[in-house]
Motif scaffolding. Structure first.
Motif, mmCIF file in Angstrom:
data_model
loop_
_atom_site.group_PDB
_atom_site.id
_atom_site.type_symbol
_atom_site.label_atom_id
_atom_site.label_comp_id
_atom_site.label_asym_id
_atom_site.label_seq_id
_atom_site.Cartn_x
_atom_site.Cartn_y
_atom_site.Cartn_z
ATOM 1 N N VAL A 107 0.848 -1.204 0.000
ATOM 2 C CA VAL A 107 0.000 0.000 0.000
ATOM 3 C C VAL A 107 0.878 1.247 0.000
ATOM 4 O O VAL A 107 0.625 2.212 -0.743
ATOM 5 N N LEU A 108 1.918 1.248 0.819
ATOM 6 C CA LEU A 108 2.823 2.397 0.882
ATOM 7 C C LEU A 108 3.496 2.632 -0.464
ATOM 8 O O LEU A 108 3.663 3.782 -0.900
ATOM 9 N N ALA A 109 3.876 1.559 -1.143
ATOM 10 C CA ALA A 109 4.506 1.692 -2.455
ATOM 11 C C ALA A 109 3.526 2.260 -3.483
ATOM 12 O O ALA A 109 3.890 3.117 -4.295
ATOM 13 N N ARG A 110 2.288 1.794 -3.468
ATOM 14 C CA ARG A 110 1.286 2.284 -4.424
ATOM 15 C C ARG A 110 1.028 3.773 -4.227
ATOM 16 O O ARG A 110 0.841 4.513 -5.202
ATOM 17 N N VAL A 111 1.035 4.214 -2.977
ATOM 18 C CA VAL A 111 0.834 5.635 -2.706
ATOM 19 C C VAL A 111 2.001 6.454 -3.230
ATOM 20 O O VAL A 111 1.821 7.563 -3.755
ATOM 21 N N GLY A 112 3.213 5.916 -3.109
ATOM 22 C CA GLY A 112 4.397 6.669 -3.496
ATOM 23 C C GLY A 112 4.767 6.580 -4.958
ATOM 24 O O GLY A 112 5.731 7.214 -5.399
ATOM 25 N N GLY A 113 4.010 5.801 -5.735
ATOM 26 C CA GLY A 113 4.348 5.617 -7.138
ATOM 27 C C GLY A 113 3.262 6.089 -8.074
ATOM 28 O O GLY A 113 2.267 6.685 -7.671
ATOM 29 N N SER A 114 3.478 5.810 -9.362
ATOM 30 C CA SER A 114 2.518 6.162 -10.401
ATOM 31 C C SER A 114 2.549 5.070 -11.464
ATOM 32 O O SER A 114 3.344 4.133 -11.390
ATOM 33 N N ALA A 115 1.678 5.202 -12.458
ATOM 34 C CA ALA A 115 1.604 4.178 -13.503
ATOM 35 C C ALA A 115 2.922 4.040 -14.257
ATOM 36 O O ALA A 115 3.315 2.944 -14.667
#
Length: 284
Positions: free
Chosen positions: A133-141
């Motif tokens: 979840v933390l990675a998804r928040v900090g990234g983009s497509a």
């Protein structure tokens, strides 16, 4: 129950991990601070570690095997991390890389005979969910290009964690653990140097980092992981690595509430809460 020395070792490792990450976040990407701090570790702590390995460790074929596997996995880890950071920010890459405790627990069960209870397994899985979840928040497509490299680094982490746990039976003192870590870091620094030469035409990064940054980073990056291996003497490797992820939680909370980085702060705080909940399940 966790032994006091192991708990203190993990806690000290987390503090050093957070210190290094807070320093690294303010360094230029062109400086490639990881290259400099690995070099600083080799200069500052490498001689002590080498002395301990030569004079205080009894070398056996098994230890040589663990050293070679660990050093090779360290090389793969740092190369994978470097390539992942070329495509995505630390906020996306690093939580994914730190999602290795599930694999470590699996390898430990298959190859070392370590078993975990259902509650510990559930806690590890929950903490990994928080990291994702933390990675998804900090990234983009667009950051998906970094995913294969991050997964490679994560897999390499599970391998060297397993071999490092096995090596503790052959290394009696803390200085020997520092030497063991230094072998892997030397191999990784040489590999990164060759990779830099191949990709940039230079044997070192284009920019430098300050001497205080190099010293603090070099001390933290080496001692922190030696403490992790020390904790593995009395705790399962997967549990130790899972608890070190408390450093990611602490760094995230500091960035939100100290550095006032409020981008998606509710989602980041929620991810931190999920990770903490998983760690509490493991500790109980």
């Amino acid at each position: 129950m966790m032994e006091n020395s192991a708990v203190l070792a993990v806690a000290a490792s987390v503090v050093m991990h957070v210190t290094w990450n807070l320093i690294a976040r303010h360094q230029s990407r062109d400086a490639y601070p990881l290259w400099w701090v690995l070099l600083a570790h080799l200069v500052l702590l490498g001689p002590w570690g080498a002395y301990s390995l030569v004079n205080k460790v009894q070398w056996t074929p098994a230890l040589v095997q663990w050293v070679l596997i660990s050093a090779s996995a360290n090389v793969v880890y740092f190369i994978g991390l470097r390539r992942a950071y070329e495509h995505a920010p630390v906020a996306f890459v690093y939580p994914l890389v730190r999602s290795s405790p599930v694999l470590i627990a699996l390898w430990s069960m298959l190859f070392l005979g370590e078993t975990l209870g259902a509650f510990a397994w559930s806690g590890i899985l929950l903490s990994v969910v928080g990291l994702v979840v933390l990675a998804r928040v900090g990234g983009s497509a667009q950051d998906s290009r970094a995913l294969p490299w991050a997964m490679l680094a994560m897999f390499a982490t599970s391998i060297y964690s397993l071999t490092d746990r096995a090596a503790t039976a052959h290394i009696p003192g803390f200085g020997g653990l520092v030497g063991f870590v230094s072998i892997g870091y030397l191999a990784s620094w040489l590999a990164l140097t060759i990779d830099l030469r191949r990709t940039t035409g230079s044997w070192r990064p284009r920019a430098r980092i300050g001497l205080p940054v190099a010293v603090v980073g070099g001390l933290c990056i080496g001692l922190a992981y030696a403490l992790v291996i020390h904790a593995m003497r009395s705790m399962p490797a997967a549990i130790v690595v899972a608890f070190t992820n408390a450093g990611i939680v602490l760094a995230s909370l500091i960035s939100i509430f100290v550095f006032n980085e409020r981008f998606a702060w509710r989602a980041r705080a929620a991810a931190a809460f999920i990770i903490c909940a998983g760690l509490l399940m493991i500790a109980s």
